[in-house]
Each structure stands twice: as C-alpha cells, then as structure tokens.
Design a protein around this motif. Sequence first.
Motif, short mmCIF file in Angstrom:
data_model
loop_
_atom_site.label_atom_id
_atom_site.label_comp_id
_atom_site.label_asym_id
_atom_site.label_seq_id
_atom_site.Cartn_x
_atom_site.Cartn_y
_atom_site.Cartn_z
N GLN A 267 0.83 -1.20 0.00
CA GLN A 267 0.00 0.00 0.00
C GLN A 267 0.87 1.25 0.00
OE1 GLN A 267 -2.28 0.55 3.59
NE2 GLN A 267 -3.21 2.47 2.89
N GLU A 268 1.88 1.26 0.86
CA GLU A 268 2.76 2.43 0.96
C GLU A 268 3.58 2.62 -0.30
OE1 GLU A 268 6.19 4.21 4.00
OE2 GLU A 268 4.92 2.53 4.62
N LEU A 269 4.08 1.53 -0.86
CA LEU A 269 4.88 1.63 -2.07
C LEU A 269 4.06 2.12 -3.26
CD1 LEU A 269 6.99 -1.66 -1.75
CD2 LEU A 269 7.84 0.68 -1.55
N LEU A 270 2.79 1.71 -3.31
CA LEU A 270 1.91 2.14 -4.40
C LEU A 270 1.42 3.58 -4.21
CD1 LEU A 270 -0.28 -1.05 -4.92
CD2 LEU A 270 1.37 -0.13 -6.54
N GLY A 271 1.50 4.07 -2.98
CA GLY A 271 1.00 5.42 -2.70
C GLY A 271 -0.50 5.47 -2.58
N HIS A 272 -1.13 4.33 -2.21
CA HIS A 272 -2.57 4.30 -2.00
C HIS A 272 -2.94 4.94 -0.67
CE1 HIS A 272 -3.34 0.67 -4.90
NE2 HIS A 272 -3.32 1.83 -5.52
N GLU A 273 -3.93 5.80 -0.69
CA GLU A 273 -4.38 6.44 0.54
C GLU A 273 -5.16 5.46 1.41
OE1 GLU A 273 -6.77 10.50 1.98
OE2 GLU A 273 -6.53 10.04 -0.16
N TYR A 274 -5.94 4.58 0.75
CA TYR A 274 -6.78 3.64 1.48
C TYR A 274 -6.34 2.20 1.20
CZ TYR A 274 -9.72 7.79 1.82
OH TYR A 274 -10.17 9.06 2.05
N LEU A 275 -6.39 1.37 2.23
CA LEU A 275 -6.00 -0.03 2.09
C LEU A 275 -6.91 -0.77 1.11
CD1 LEU A 275 -4.06 -2.25 3.09
CD2 LEU A 275 -5.74 -2.78 4.87
N SER A 277 -7.93 0.11 -1.68
CA SER A 277 -7.42 0.23 -3.04
C SER A 277 -6.37 -0.84 -3.33
CB SER A 277 -6.80 1.62 -3.27
OG SER A 277 -7.77 2.63 -3.07
N THR A 278 -5.65 -1.25 -2.30
CA THR A 278 -4.60 -2.26 -2.45
C THR A 278 -5.15 -3.66 -2.36
OG1 THR A 278 -3.18 -0.67 -1.28
CG2 THR A 278 -2.25 -2.84 -1.70
N GLN A 279 -6.23 -3.83 -1.60
CA GLN A 279 -6.77 -5.16 -1.34
C GLN A 279 -7.24 -5.88 -2.59
OE1 GLN A 279 -9.56 -4.12 1.76
NE2 GLN A 279 -8.29 -5.09 3.34
N VAL A 280 -7.53 -5.14 -3.67
CA VAL A 280 -7.96 -5.78 -4.91
C VAL A 280 -6.90 -6.75 -5.41
CG1 VAL A 280 -7.05 -3.96 -6.42
CG2 VAL A 280 -8.91 -5.38 -7.22
N TYR A 281 -5.63 -6.49 -5.08
CA TYR A 281 -4.55 -7.36 -5.54
C TYR A 281 -4.51 -8.69 -4.80
CZ TYR A 281 -3.06 -3.22 -8.01
OH TYR A 281 -3.03 -2.14 -8.84
N THR A 282 -5.12 -8.75 -3.62
CA THR A 282 -5.20 -10.04 -2.92
C THR A 282 -6.12 -10.98 -3.69
OG1 THR A 282 -7.05 -9.33 -1.50
CG2 THR A 282 -4.82 -8.93 -0.70
N HIS A 283 -7.11 -10.41 -4.38
CA HIS A 283 -7.99 -11.23 -5.21
C HIS A 283 -7.23 -11.78 -6.41
CE1 HIS A 283 -11.64 -10.16 -3.01
NE2 HIS A 283 -11.19 -8.92 -2.99
N VAL A 284 -6.29 -10.98 -6.92
CA VAL A 284 -5.47 -11.43 -8.04
C VAL A 284 -4.64 -12.62 -7.61
CG1 VAL A 284 -3.61 -10.81 -9.62
CG2 VAL A 284 -5.35 -9.13 -9.06
N THR A 285 -4.00 -12.53 -6.45
CA THR A 285 -3.13 -13.61 -6.00
C THR A 285 -3.94 -14.86 -5.68
OG1 THR A 285 -3.22 -12.74 -3.73
CG2 THR A 285 -1.38 -12.04 -5.08
N LYS A 286 -5.15 -14.69 -5.14
CA LYS A 286 -6.00 -15.85 -4.87
C LYS A 286 -6.39 -16.55 -6.17
CE LYS A 286 -7.94 -14.02 -0.58
NZ LYS A 286 -9.12 -13.36 0.03
#
Length: 300
Positions: A267-275, A277-286
């Motif tokens: 999240q911090e590396l992407l510069g996302h303000e809200y978690l 926004s990053t959580q969508v990538y957990t669906h990708v990995t699943k």
Amino acid sequence: MNEVLENCLVSYIEYIQIEKNYSEYTIKFYRQDIEHFFMFMIEQGISDLQKVEYFDARLYLTQLYSSKYKRASLARKISSLRSFYKFLMREKIVVENPFALLIQPKKELRIPKFFYQEEMEKLFQVCDGPSPLDKRNKALLEILYSTGIRVSECANIQLKDIDFDFDAILVNGKGNKERIVLFGSFARVALHDYIKTARNQLMQTAAPHHQLFVNYKGTPLTVRGIRHILNSVIEKAALTGKMHPHMLRHTFATHLLDNGADIRTVQELLGHEYLSSTQVYTHVTKEHLRKTYIAHHPRA
C-alpha cells in the motif's frame, strides 16, 4: 446552459484545480458529469440549483440505470455531484445537498490484468539492444516494474530525484503528494547505463533540461510517448493484446504479494491512501493460486 449554472461550474472547476489539486483527467470527467446533470435539469424544467431535491437526485440515478451505465461510471457521477453540491453549500449558493443521502452503487470487482514473470522476461529481452533507444526502453521498463509507479509519475521524474546510494526515487503522486519508492539491482544497472550513455546521446541536439526520460529528439518523454513505447515493446515480444501502462503497476503489486510481501508495505509503495485500493490485488493472488491448484493437483 444558463449563465448562473455556467458560473457555478467554472468556480467549482477552479476550486478542485487550485485548492484540491486534482489531475486534468479527474477534472475532465467531473466537468462532464456535472454538465450531464445540467442537461437533466433542463429536461426536468429546473433552472435553479437550489430547487434540486432528493427526489430529483433519485430520478437522475434511475435514468442513469436505464441508460445502462456501468456501476463504476454511476458511482463516479454521484460522487462528482455530491462533491459539487458540497462546494455550493460552502459558498452558500445552496442550503442542502440532494446527493448527500443517495446510496452509491457498489463498484464491480474487476481483477486487474497483470503479466506473469515469464511474460516480463520476454519484454525485457526485447529491450536488450545496444542502441540509445533500446537502453532507454529497458531503463523505462525496469523502473516501472521495479517501483510500481504510475506512468504520470514516471514521466515527471527528474535526475535530481534519483538517489543511487539508497536505490530510491522521490516521486510526486496524486494530489501533489510526494513519496519515496525503491528500485532493485536490475533497475539500477539499466538506469545507470541509460543516464551515462544513452541519455547523453539522445540529448545532443536538444535544449538542456533535467527530465529523466527523453524521446528520440532529446525532449522530455510524455505519458502518451511512454504508452506508445510500451505497446511497441509488447508487439515485438509477440504477446497478445495491448499493454495498458497500468498493467506494470498491477504486475508490481501482484508479484510482491505472490512472494509474501505485507499488504501494508505494498500500500505504501503504491501510494494508496486507502488499504481498500490495495486489497484488490489479494484477489489477483488468490485467483493465481486457484489456477495453479487446478492445473497441478491430480484431484482438482
């Protein structure tokens, strides 16, 4: 559009441009959304923003549904108008926000497209050439993949923003927010080679400037130029489809999570303000795990 509506829109655009520092892309769509609502007002015989009520907002949303707008577009339009009326209340032009209680449609969960590691290797191989443009393209691809930065952030990098001692770059992100991103050893080698040799050759006939990435004329590389380069690279690599620049950002996040990175760090590396926004990538990995399971488990 009457003069009052036009003046309110102009004032609002100045507000989100100067005070909110929204991107040109965001401003463009906010303007379109509000102008679309103004057309609805005219159709309904409403000439005054103050006279728009909650019922009118509901009716407008119903018409949007009937016009088969995607949920993401519906959500953005309601958000645009809610923000617009919030501004009007601040300026004491209206006393109520008819969109405040309107429930936004939930966005469709789209799994971001990304490249597998084998595909990334093919892309890098395409850029393994001796020419200045090959070296620039390799450095560009390495930086985008190694840092996960947005293409607009990449286009704005200046030489002074790079710290080779710590393998870090200072980037200016959304809302003019600065953050530090890190790059790896492959990106360091490619970037150093590009700056010391290729960039100097490309800059021979251009006016001096400090932008990191340049085009064949030596002038600063634009977002559009980066998009064109990436599409050329994917075509040479014989990969199907077009490469949307954001795919490298998606790939960066997906590969980090696939290899055990903490979601807060990503999240911090992407510069996302809200978690969220990053959580969508957990669906990708699943999804990636599911496909691997189905492909290799004898009882799948």
